[in-house]
Enzyme design. Structure first.
Site: not given
Ligand code: ATR
Length: 280
Positions: A71, A91, A106, A131, A133, A155-159
């Protein structure tokens, strides 16, 4: 000698050639609209993508859908619209005046599905998106474009949430993953863009009792069709929008660009794809 004009065809370019519902969707529309055309899957490895795209038209294609891992490359090799640029990924490819154009469908897939499933959802002043991503970028951009005042991004990863907020501006507010419960009482819209709740992945643990009674809940996951999040939302009597609906709505624009008619997302199409999903 008379030349026989071949019917227009589009393709889905991916690697590996994962099982996709796109052929089923586009074949349904071609059939029901009585259009002579085709849609096939093309497995193209990353190092051959550039060459494939340069020769897309020579190969007989009027355009293409692009999926993982191509993409970003698709964006770089075409003239993207504002949506593809904002998401950082394309896409859908098509030709306009001989030029290869791209977009990201999307965004409209998400927004049009919400409009279809939960009219009035945009009365929400606060949305909570889980999320950060690629899918989240499309959702956040769509919500801002629609005029939602505050988009809280957890998001789990705040950054990663912070980086997205930096890109999209002051209406996006990063939220730490363990602070989600604090935002829920204000959220008129809750959107899951993470992989949590997907078949084989851990569940998304959220207390929906904290949401206001008029809240709408959307999940981008569509395997399973009804995620535990959506089941819980329905159980609370909230309006929901599911991931399959978004998948169907995001396919509309490509079909229109390639074949010249805007197709409808019908209950019959949905049932067809649902039946296919159940086979897996
Ligand atoms: P996509 O492009 O489909 O959005 P991605 O870039 O892999 O896929 O993003 C996946 C999302 O799911 C991310 O926000 C990820 O959080 P991180 O940025 O912290 O990785 C989130 N995610 C995946 N598994 C997770 C979990 N077990 N708990 C919380 N968030 C999760």
């Amino acid at each position: 000698m008379t030349s026989v004009k071949k019917p227009p065809a589009a393709c889905l370019i991916g690697w590996p050639a994962a099982h996709s519902r796109s052929p089923l969707i586009h074949h349904y529309w071609l059939r029901t609209l009585g259009i002579a055309g085709g849609y096939v899957i093309e497995a193209v490895p990353p190092d051959e993508f550039k060459d494939f795209v340069f020769r897309l038209s020579l190969r007989g294609f009027v355009g293409a859908n692009v999926t993982l891992p191509h993409k970003e490359q698709a964006l770089a090799l075409s003239k993207p619209d504002a949506r593809a640029r904002a998401v950082g990924a394309a896409n859908t490819l098509w030709y306009e005046g001989g030029e290869l154009r791209s977009t990201n469908t999307d965004i409209e897939g998400f927004i049009n599905n919400l409009d279809a499933c939960a009219p009035g959802w945009d009365r929400a002043e606060d949305a909570l998106v889980l999320g950060a991503g690629g899918a989240s970028r499309a959702v956040v951009f769509g919500l801002i474009e629609r005029g939602i005042k505050r988009v809280h991004l957890a998001n789990r990863t705040l950054d990663r949430a912070r980086a997205l907020a930096d890109q999209f501006g002051a209406s996006v507010h990063p939220v730490a993953w363990d602070a989600v419960a604090d935002v829920l009482p204000r959220a008129g819209l809750l959107v899951n863009t993470t992989s949590l709740g997907m078949h084989g992945q851990p569940a998304l643990k959220i207390d929906l009792a904290l949401l206001p009674p008029h809240a709408v809940v959307a999940d981008l996951v569509y395997v399973p069709l009804e995620t535990p999040l959506l089941a819980a939302a329905r159980g609370r009597g909230l309006q929901v929008a599911d991931g399959l609906g978004m998948l169907l709505h995001q396919a509309v624009r490509g079909f229109e660009l390639w074949f010249g008619q805007r197709p409808q997302v019908t209950p019959e199409l949905r049932a067809l794809v649902e039946a296919d999903l159940k086979k897996v």
